[in-house]
Scaffold this motif. Sequence first.
Motif, PDB file in Angstrom:
ATOM      1  N   GLY A   8      12.026  13.487   4.249  1.00 52.82           N
ATOM      2  CA  GLY A   8      11.880  13.088   5.656  1.00 52.82           C
ATOM      3  C   GLY A   8      11.330  11.690   5.812  1.00 52.82           C
ATOM      4  N   LEU A   9      10.297  11.549   6.671  1.00 52.40           N
ATOM      5  CA  LEU A   9       9.758  10.224   6.993  1.00 52.40           C
ATOM      6  C   LEU A   9       9.240   9.479   5.764  1.00 52.40           C
ATOM      7  CD1 LEU A   9       7.818  10.735  10.375  1.00 52.40           C
ATOM      8  CD2 LEU A   9       9.883   9.368   9.961  1.00 52.40           C
ATOM      9  N   PHE A  10       8.717  10.222   4.786  1.00 55.67           N
ATOM     10  CA  PHE A  10       8.193   9.546   3.593  1.00 55.67           C
ATOM     11  C   PHE A  10       9.321   8.875   2.811  1.00 55.67           C
ATOM     12  CE2 PHE A  10       4.889  12.647   4.488  1.00 55.67           C
ATOM     13  CZ  PHE A  10       3.743  11.902   4.327  1.00 55.67           C
ATOM     14  N   LYS A  11      10.502   9.421   2.943  1.00 56.58           N
ATOM     15  CA  LYS A  11      11.650   8.838   2.261  1.00 56.58           C
ATOM     16  C   LYS A  11      12.254   7.714   3.107  1.00 56.58           C
ATOM     17  CE  LYS A  11      14.971  10.307  -0.988  1.00 56.58           C
ATOM     18  NZ  LYS A  11      14.838  11.261  -2.083  1.00 56.58           N
ATOM     19  N   LYS A  12      12.326   7.961   4.423  1.00 59.32           N
ATOM     20  CA  LYS A  12      13.017   7.021   5.312  1.00 59.32           C
ATOM     21  C   LYS A  12      12.182   5.803   5.656  1.00 59.32           C
ATOM     22  CE  LYS A  12      15.111  10.753   7.687  1.00 59.32           C
ATOM     23  NZ  LYS A  12      14.642  11.535   8.823  1.00 59.32           N
ATOM     24  N   SER A  13      10.862   6.007   5.831  1.00 57.93           N
ATOM     25  CA  SER A  13      10.031   4.922   6.355  1.00 57.93           C
ATOM     26  C   SER A  13       9.174   4.289   5.263  1.00 57.93           C
ATOM     27  CB  SER A  13       9.139   5.464   7.487  1.00 57.93           C
ATOM     28  OG  SER A  13       8.043   4.608   7.686  1.00 57.93           O
ATOM     29  N   GLU A  14       9.434   3.035   5.017  1.00 56.31           N
ATOM     30  CA  GLU A  14       8.663   2.248   4.044  1.00 56.31           C
ATOM     31  C   GLU A  14       7.172   2.242   4.411  1.00 56.31           C
ATOM     32  OE1 GLU A  14       9.642   0.225   1.311  1.00 56.31           O
ATOM     33  OE2 GLU A  14       7.475  -0.158   1.091  1.00 56.31           O
ATOM     34  N   LYS A  15       6.905   2.131   5.711  1.00 54.35           N
ATOM     35  CA  LYS A  15       5.519   2.059   6.194  1.00 54.35           C
ATOM     36  C   LYS A  15       4.765   3.368   5.901  1.00 54.35           C
ATOM     37  CE  LYS A  15       3.093   1.539  10.572  1.00 54.35           C
ATOM     38  NZ  LYS A  15       2.887   2.995  10.717  1.00 54.35           N
ATOM     39  N   THR A  16       5.404   4.499   6.184  1.00 52.83           N
ATOM     40  CA  THR A  16       4.774   5.809   5.937  1.00 52.83           C
ATOM     41  C   THR A  16       4.509   5.998   4.447  1.00 52.83           C
ATOM     42  OG1 THR A  16       6.027   6.712   7.784  1.00 52.83           O
ATOM     43  CG2 THR A  16       5.042   8.295   6.282  1.00 52.83           C
ATOM     44  N   ARG A  17       5.500   5.605   3.661  1.00 51.66           N
ATOM     45  CA  ARG A  17       5.375   5.765   2.211  1.00 51.66           C
ATOM     46  C   ARG A  17       4.236   4.903   1.662  1.00 51.66           C
ATOM     47  NH1 ARG A  17      10.498   5.240   1.162  1.00 51.66           N
ATOM     48  NH2 ARG A  17      10.451   3.031   0.660  1.00 51.66           N
ATOM     49  N   SER A  18       4.143   3.669   2.125  1.00 50.79           N
ATOM     50  CA  SER A  18       3.091   2.815   1.564  1.00 50.79           C
ATOM     51  C   SER A  18       1.712   3.235   2.070  1.00 50.79           C
ATOM     52  CB  SER A  18       3.365   1.324   1.819  1.00 50.79           C
ATOM     53  OG  SER A  18       3.502   1.083   3.172  1.00 50.79           O
ATOM     54  N   GLU A  19       1.633   3.805   3.283  1.00 45.72           N
ATOM     55  CA  GLU A  19       0.341   4.345   3.753  1.00 45.72           C
ATOM     56  C   GLU A  19      -0.097   5.480   2.823  1.00 45.72           C
ATOM     57  OE1 GLU A  19       0.453   6.047   7.690  1.00 45.72           O
ATOM     58  OE2 GLU A  19      -1.640   6.735   7.553  1.00 45.72           O
ATOM     59  N   PHE A  20       0.835   6.351   2.488  1.00 43.67           N
ATOM     60  CA  PHE A  20       0.544   7.474   1.585  1.00 43.67           C
ATOM     61  C   PHE A  20       0.090   6.965   0.216  1.00 43.67           C
ATOM     62  CE2 PHE A  20       2.511  10.274  -1.734  1.00 43.67           C
ATOM     63  CZ  PHE A  20       1.644  11.340  -1.624  1.00 43.67           C
ATOM     64  N   MET A  21       0.849   6.020  -0.330  1.00 42.97           N
ATOM     65  CA  MET A  21       0.527   5.507  -1.667  1.00 42.97           C
ATOM     66  C   MET A  21      -0.837   4.830  -1.691  1.00 42.97           C
ATOM     67  SD  MET A  21       2.897   6.472  -3.705  1.00 42.97           S
ATOM     68  CE  MET A  21       4.546   7.152  -3.618  1.00 42.97           C
ATOM     69  N   SER A  22      -1.161   4.071  -0.627  1.00 41.79           N
ATOM     70  CA  SER A  22      -2.446   3.373  -0.653  1.00 41.79           C
ATOM     71  C   SER A  22      -3.594   4.379  -0.491  1.00 41.79           C
ATOM     72  CB  SER A  22      -2.507   2.262   0.399  1.00 41.79           C
ATOM     73  OG  SER A  22      -2.599   2.817   1.678  1.00 41.79           O
ATOM     74  N   LEU A  23      -3.368   5.451   0.268  1.00 40.28           N
ATOM     75  CA  LEU A  23      -4.416   6.482   0.412  1.00 40.28           C
ATOM     76  C   LEU A  23      -4.671   7.200  -0.909  1.00 40.28           C
ATOM     77  CD1 LEU A  23      -3.568   8.103   3.868  1.00 40.28           C
ATOM     78  CD2 LEU A  23      -5.680   6.903   3.269  1.00 40.28           C
ATOM     79  N   ILE A  24      -3.616   7.546  -1.639  1.00 40.64           N
ATOM     80  CA  ILE A  24      -3.866   8.309  -2.862  1.00 40.64           C
ATOM     81  C   ILE A  24      -4.423   7.435  -3.984  1.00 40.64           C
ATOM     82  CG2 ILE A  24      -2.124  10.069  -2.317  1.00 40.64           C
ATOM     83  CD1 ILE A  24      -0.368   8.987  -4.496  1.00 40.64           C
ATOM     84  N   HIS A  25      -4.220   6.125  -3.881  1.00 40.45           N
ATOM     85  CA  HIS A  25      -4.774   5.269  -4.929  1.00 40.45           C
ATOM     86  C   HIS A  25      -6.139   4.681  -4.582  1.00 40.45           C
ATOM     87  CE1 HIS A  25      -0.439   5.171  -6.308  1.00 40.45           C
ATOM     88  NE2 HIS A  25      -1.110   5.740  -7.279  1.00 40.45           N
ATOM     89  N   ARG A  26      -6.583   4.961  -3.358  1.00 36.60           N
ATOM     90  CA  ARG A  26      -7.908   4.445  -2.968  1.00 36.60           C
ATOM     91  C   ARG A  26      -8.972   5.273  -3.664  1.00 36.60           C
ATOM     92  NH1 ARG A  26      -9.068   4.381   3.257  1.00 36.60           N
ATOM     93  NH2 ARG A  26      -9.949   6.444   2.871  1.00 36.60           N
ATOM     94  N   ARG A  27      -9.916   4.590  -4.275  1.00 36.25           N
ATOM     95  CA  ARG A  27     -11.002   5.301  -4.947  1.00 36.25           C
ATOM     96  C   ARG A  27     -12.250   5.243  -4.078  1.00 36.25           C
ATOM     97  NH1 ARG A  27      -8.762   8.878  -7.164  1.00 36.25           N
ATOM     98  NH2 ARG A  27      -6.818   8.162  -8.047  1.00 36.25           N
ATOM     99  N   ASP A  28     -13.150   6.198  -4.276  1.00 39.21           N
ATOM    100  CA  ASP A  28     -14.303   6.354  -3.398  1.00 39.21           C
ATOM    101  C   ASP A  28     -15.195   5.120  -3.328  1.00 39.21           C
ATOM    102  OD1 ASP A  28     -13.425   8.842  -2.936  1.00 39.21           O
ATOM    103  OD2 ASP A  28     -14.730   9.824  -4.390  1.00 39.21           O
ATOM    104  N   HIS A  29     -15.299   4.378  -4.429  1.00 39.71           N
ATOM    105  CA  HIS A  29     -16.238   3.254  -4.442  1.00 39.71           C
ATOM    106  C   HIS A  29     -15.682   2.028  -3.725  1.00 39.71           C
ATOM    107  CE1 HIS A  29     -13.745   2.796  -8.137  1.00 39.71           C
ATOM    108  NE2 HIS A  29     -13.753   1.540  -7.780  1.00 39.71           N
ATOM    109  N   GLU A  30     -14.414   2.094  -3.273  1.00 40.31           N
ATOM    110  CA  GLU A  30     -13.835   0.921  -2.618  1.00 40.31           C
ATOM    111  C   GLU A  30     -14.146   0.906  -1.136  1.00 40.31           C
ATOM    112  OE1 GLU A  30      -9.674   0.747  -3.620  1.00 40.31           O
ATOM    113  OE2 GLU A  30     -10.156   0.746  -5.747  1.00 40.31           O
TER     114      GLU A  30
END
Length: 190
Positions: free
Chosen positions: A168-190
Motif C-alpha cells: 500500500g502507501l509504504f510501497k507507493k509513497s516515498e515520503k511514507t517509506r522514508s518516515e518509516f525507515m528513519s523511525l526504525i533507525h532512530r536510536r534512543d540516544h539521538e
Amino acid sequence: MDLKKMEQGFRMMLEGMGEDIHREGLLDTPRRVAKMYEELLSGLEDQSSEDDLLKTQFTEAYDEMILLKDIPFVSLCEHHFLPFIGKAHVAYIPGDRIVGLSKLARVVEFYARRPQVQERMTRQIAELIQKQLNPKGVAVVLESSHTCMTIRGIKKQGATMFTSQLFGLFKKSEKTRSEFMSLIHRRDHE
Ligand SMILES: [Zn+2]
C-alpha cells in the motif's frame, strides 16, 4: 507433536555421532531436546488460531502511521535447524480500524515459532495484517543474525540480514517509506 518420536530421533542422532547414550550426562538429553523443540516450534500447534490473531479490532479515525519497533524474536532456520535471532519492526496506516500493539507482537511470535526462512516470515507477517485489518499500508522489516552463518561455514560473525515487505502507501509513497525507515533507525540516544 509426537514428543516420544522426537526423543527417539534425537537418541539416534547421538548414536550416529558415536556418543554413548547411556552416559549419565546424556540420559535425559533426548527428552529435553524434544521439549525444547516443542517450545521453539509452538507456532505449528497453533495453526487453527491464525485467523483469530487480529480478531479484536477497534474503530478509530486515526490515519497516521502506527509503528511497533524492536520486537524481539527467535526463529529456527529450516535449512539447518539453528536459530536466527533478531528484531522485527511492524508498521501500518489504519483504514478505519486499529488493533492492540501487543497483537502485532503476537503475530511476529506466531510466525517465528516454526521452521522458517526469514524472507517468508517477513511476508507472512505483512500479509496477515493486510488481510485481517485492510489498512492503507503495511511495512515489516526484520533484522537478524543467523547462527547457521555465524557459528559454522564461512563464520560471518556480526553479519545482519535485513528483509522487508511493503504494501500500500509504504510501497507507493516515498515520503511514507522514508518516515518509516528513519523511525526504525532512530536510536534512543539521538
Ligand atoms: Zn540456515
